[in-house]
Every structure is written in structure tokens, then in C-alpha cells.
Enzyme design. Structure first.
Site, PDB file in Angstrom:
ATOM      1  N   ASP A   1      41.438  38.212  35.225  1.00 28.05           N
ATOM      2  CA  ASP A   1      40.555  38.640  36.321  1.00 28.05           C
ATOM      3  C   ASP A   1      39.159  38.011  36.212  1.00 28.05           C
ATOM      4  OD1 ASP A   1      42.593  40.204  37.288  1.00 28.05           O
ATOM      5  OD2 ASP A   1      41.893  42.033  36.326  1.00 28.05           O
TER       6      ASP A   1
ATOM      7  N   LYS B   1      38.997  49.892  35.463  1.00 31.71           N
ATOM      8  CA  LYS B   1      39.935  50.148  36.559  1.00 31.71           C
ATOM      9  C   LYS B   1      41.342  50.408  36.026  1.00 31.71           C
ATOM     10  CE  LYS B   1      40.597  46.758  39.746  1.00 31.71           C
ATOM     11  NZ  LYS B   1      42.027  46.462  39.988  1.00 31.71           N
TER      12      LYS B   1
HETATM   13  C1  S3P Z   1      46.212  44.990  35.744  1.00 29.11           C
HETATM   14  C2  S3P Z   1      46.848  43.892  35.268  1.00 29.11           C
HETATM   15  C3  S3P Z   1      46.481  42.519  35.604  1.00 29.11           C
HETATM   16  C4  S3P Z   1      45.186  42.419  36.390  1.00 29.11           C
HETATM   17  C5  S3P Z   1      45.003  43.513  37.360  1.00 29.11           C
HETATM   18  C6  S3P Z   1      45.097  44.872  36.702  1.00 29.11           C
HETATM   19  C7  S3P Z   1      46.643  46.312  35.282  1.00 29.11           C
HETATM   20  O1  S3P Z   1      47.514  41.933  36.322  1.00 29.11           O
HETATM   21  O2  S3P Z   1      45.109  41.163  37.042  1.00 29.11           O
HETATM   22  O3  S3P Z   1      43.737  43.400  37.993  1.00 29.11           O
HETATM   23  O4  S3P Z   1      45.894  47.298  35.446  1.00 29.11           O
HETATM   24  O5  S3P Z   1      47.742  46.404  34.723  1.00 29.11           O
HETATM   25  P1  S3P Z   1      48.883  41.484  35.637  1.00 29.11           P
HETATM   26  O6  S3P Z   1      49.919  42.458  36.028  1.00 29.11           O
HETATM   27  O7  S3P Z   1      49.139  40.120  36.206  1.00 29.11           O
HETATM   28  O8  S3P Z   1      48.710  41.470  34.145  1.00 29.11           O
END
Ligand code: S3P
Length: 425
Positions: free
Chosen positions: A312, A19
């Protein structure tokens, strides 16, 4: 949706594309010169929200023969959107796009669903304001809807109070439009997909310890991006393969970026049997094929700098902790309170409904494993990772588990239940 115990789980699976990498490929593709070709793009609702936002700013994104083609408009070619940009449920779209919008010579509005309208945006409003953009929360609560008036930005040295890849990426993307280099230092290292992909598209990005620095870029060059399988989706099959009695699952093409693979390290500490059948790298991200078999697990401590590398995966790790002997302590994970649901609460509530011994804390939870779980009526709280974690728990429990709003898995893994069914007997 109802789930029951299974005794066998076997076969091969290639989980959908990552993702985080899929979002970034569309964003950088839109800002590059030329056509970016993305393979194994995640067709989940969050990434489709990112595509929708760029289409509203004049970027052509085509789906062709299983690939996504993004016709880049260049760093200065986005058009002012004629309506609010809808990020849906996606925090990554909201925060990264804000960084890009801060550098545009127009005003825009970002909105989204009820969950994202509760998630904190002050963490990006502060650095973007320091860089010279005007970012206002319409309701005055530092949440979406946000109004962003962008323009020429100043390079800054930003000390982020949170280890967040979304904050870091937001500031680095704004840094493309700065008048001098921009750096972000975080308390511990979060996922580095943005740094890798920005550099892959030709930007000058350097990382040293927990600081990433970007130089303003004259242009980005379109690329071919091969998205690895999402380790956060593979996590559910890794867990299922460990707790279903007769399991053998070969997970193909799992992204194993070292800033994302904390779960693998924790599983090994818990005694999991994982076999790395092969490792490879195609483009900017490493991947591996991993074979998982049932294992007797022991409790562990999950804390500190490990947390951002598995943030996650904590809901599914909490489920696994119930199947391990002894105590598992999760701490330093207060970020769980501000994800798609308050995951300290939603994990605790659902585990307790299944008979687990779990105690929530300010920054995590304490789980005493080894007590058998039973089926129960659960609520996903419209959080995709809660739905998938408890669908896996149900596979190793007596009785029926019914999960409310189970279809919210569409956010990151639309074919999750079909894939699970295919492997089950
Ligand atoms: C993501 C970073 C994570 C993660 C999220 C996706 C990203 O959050 O929890 O599902 O794609 O940069 P953080 O910003 O807290 O690291």
C-alpha cells in the site's frame, strides 16, 4: 483541492488506528462470546462498512467514549441479513467477510461501489468453493455482487497463487467452520494481523514459513484490542518529513509489525534519517515512536518478498523516488493493477503530469529521480492512497497542485488534510 509548497513541517502526530487491525477487531469481536472493547479504532469509511455489515446480521456495535464496543454473538449467532451487505469501497471487508459468510447456514449477498465491483474475487471464490460453500458472481465476471450460500465446510490445504492477506484471512476465517484443520500457503508472506488476532481471541493458529494453519474453533473469547497507528497512514508523514527542507516530525504509536514495515527498510536503504525513539507492544501488535528529518535520498530496487510488506506504500515510495538521486526500480508488484485504482497507471499518469521521469512496466515502474517536479492538475481516481501521495508531492514542488476528488481520503484517513495543515507553516 489545492496544495502548495511548504518550507517547514514540524511537530508530533499520532496517525489514526490501523485499517487492517480495525476491520479484524470488529469481525472477531462479532464472532466471539462477550463484549470486545476496541480502542483507537479507525473511523474511516472502509471500517465503518465492516461495522454496517455486522449490524445487518444482528450484531450490536456501539461507539462509547472514543471506544468501539462489539457485543459478540458467538461463532454461530449471526442472523441472515434481510438485504445485500454493502462493503462500500473495502476489499478487506469483501474478502474477509466472504470467508465468514461461507461458514453460515444462510444465503447472503455482498455488494459495494463501482471500484470494488471491478476487483477480482476469483481468488476467494476458488478456495471457498473447495471448502464446500457456493459462491457465485451475479454478473458472472468473478466480481461483486457475490451470492454466498454457506454451511458446513471442509478443511483444506490451500496453495494461494497470490501473496494476499485478504485471501489468506478469508480462508482462515472460513477454517473456523471447517470439519478439520485448514492451511494456506502463499508465495511470500503477507501481513499476519489475522493470525495474531485469531490467536489473541483464543483460536488455535500456527504459522510456519509462508503457511498458516487454523484448527476449527468451538468458541472465540472477547478481548480488549488496542489498535496501533496505521503505518500506511504514517507513510505520508514519513515521506513529507524527508522531502520538506525544514522538517522534524515525531510520529507516535506507529504499528511496526514486521510483515508491514517494508517501507521503513526501503527508506533506510535510500538513506533516510529515521530515529526510533521508543518501541513497545500492547496486545498482539508491536508499535514504535519514529522521528523523521530531511535526508538526501538515493534510488533503490524494491522487489520480491519485500513487496507484500509495503504494497500500500508503493504510490508514496514512487513519489519519494522522484526526490532521490538515481534510478528506483519497482518490480513484482503486479497486484497494484487490482487495488482501489490501477496504481501502476494512476501513479505514472500523475507523476508524469508533475514532470517526473517514470516508465510503467508490467509489474511496477522505473523512476529516474533528481528532476524537479512542478504543480499540476491531478486526478485521485477516487483512490485514497493516490490522493495522499500526491498531496505530499505537492508540498515539495513549485506551483499549485490541484487534486480532483481529494476527499476520498475519508476511506482510510478522514483527518489527513487537517493533520497535514497543523504541521505545515
Ligand atoms: C489488507 C491486505 C492488503 C492491502 C489492503 C489491506 C488486509 O492486500 O493491500 O489494503 O487488511 O488484509 P492483500 O490482500 O493484497 O495482501
Amino acid at each position: 483541492m489545492d496544495f502548495h509548497k511548504v518550507s517547514h513541517l514540524a511537530g508530533e502526530i499520532a496517525v489514526p488506528g490501523d485499517k487492517s487491525v480495525s476491520h479484524r477487531a470488529v469481525m472477531l469481536g462479532a464472532l466471539a462470546s462477550g463484549t470486545t472493547e476496541i480502542t483507537n479504532f479507525l473511523q474511516g469509511a472502509d471500517c465503518l462498512s465492516t461495522i454496517g455489515c455486522f449490524r445487518h446480521m444482528g450484531v450490536s456495535v456501539r461507539q462509547q467514549d472514543g471506544r468501539v464496543l462489539v457485543d459478540g454473538v458467538g461463532l454461530h449467532g449471526l442472523r441472515a441479513p434481510s438485504q445485500p451487505l454493502d462493503v462500500g469501497n473495502s476489499g478487506t471487508t469483501a474478502r474477509l467477510l466472504s470467508g465468514i459468510l461461507a461458514g453460515q447456514p444462510f444465503r447472503s449477498c455482498l455488494t459495494g461501489d463501482a471500484s470494488i465491483q471491478r476487483r477480482p474475487m476469483k481468488r476467494i471464490m476458488d478456495p471457498l468453493s473447495q471448502m464446500g460453500a457456493r459462491v457465485e458472481s451475479q454478473a458472472g465476471n468473478s466480481c461483486l455482487p457475490l451470492e454466498i450460500t454457506g454451511g458446513k465446510l471442509h478443511g483444506i490445504r490451500y496453495q494461494s497463487p497470490v501473496a494476499s492477506a485478504q485471501v489468506k484471512s478469508c480462508v482462515l476465517l472460513a477454517g473456523l467452520y471447517g470439519d478439520s484443520p485448514t492451511s494456506v500457503t502463499e508465495p511470500s508472506l503477507s501481513r499476519d494481523h489475522s493470525e495474531r488476532m485469531l490467536s489473541y481471541f483464543g483460536a488455535d493458529v500456527r504459522s510456519e514459513g509462508t503457511t498458516a494453519t487454523i484448527a476449527p474453533a468451538p468458541t472465540l473469547a472477547a478481548q480488549k484490542v488496542q489498535v496501533p497507528g496505521d503505518i500506511s497512514s504514517a507513510a505520508y508523514f514519513l515521506a513529507a518529513g524527508l522531502i520538506v527542507p525544514h522538517a522534524e516530525i515525531l510520529l507516535r504509536n506507529v504499528g511496526v509489525n514486521p510483515t508491514r514495515d517494508g517501507m521503513l527498510r526501503v527508506l533506510e536503504a535510500m538513506g533516510a534519517s529515521l530515529e526510533y525513539v521508543s518501541r513497545y507492544q500492547d496486545g498482539a501488535e508491536p508499535a514504535a515512536d519514529i522521528l523523521v528529518r530531511p535526508s538526501s535520498l538515493r534510488g533503490t530496487v524494491i522487489e520480491g518478498s519485500l513487496i507484500p510488506s509495503l504494497i500500500d506504500e508503493i504510490p508514496i515510495l514512487a513519489v519519494l523516488a522522484c526526490f532521490a538521486q538515481g534510478r528506483t526500480v519497482i518490480r513484482d508488484a503486479q497486484e497494484l493493477k487490482v487495488t482501489e485504482s490501477n496504481r501502476i497507471e494512476t501513479v505514472t499518469e500523475n507523476l508524469r503530469a508533475m514532470g517526473a521521469h517514470v516508465q510503467p512496466t508490467q509489474d511496477g515502474m522505473v523512476i529516474d529521480g533528481g528532476y524537479p517536479l512542478h504543480g499540476a492538475a491531478l486526478d485521485s481516481h477516487m483512490d485514497h492512497r493516490i490522493a495522499m501521495s500526491f498531496a505530499v508531492a505537492a508540498l515539495a514542488c513549485e506551483g499549485t497542485t490541484s487534486i480532483k476528488d481529494a476527499q476520498c481520503v475519508d476511506i482510510s484517513y478522514p483527518s489527513f488534510y487537517d493533520d497535514l495543515k497543523r504541521l505545515s507553516r
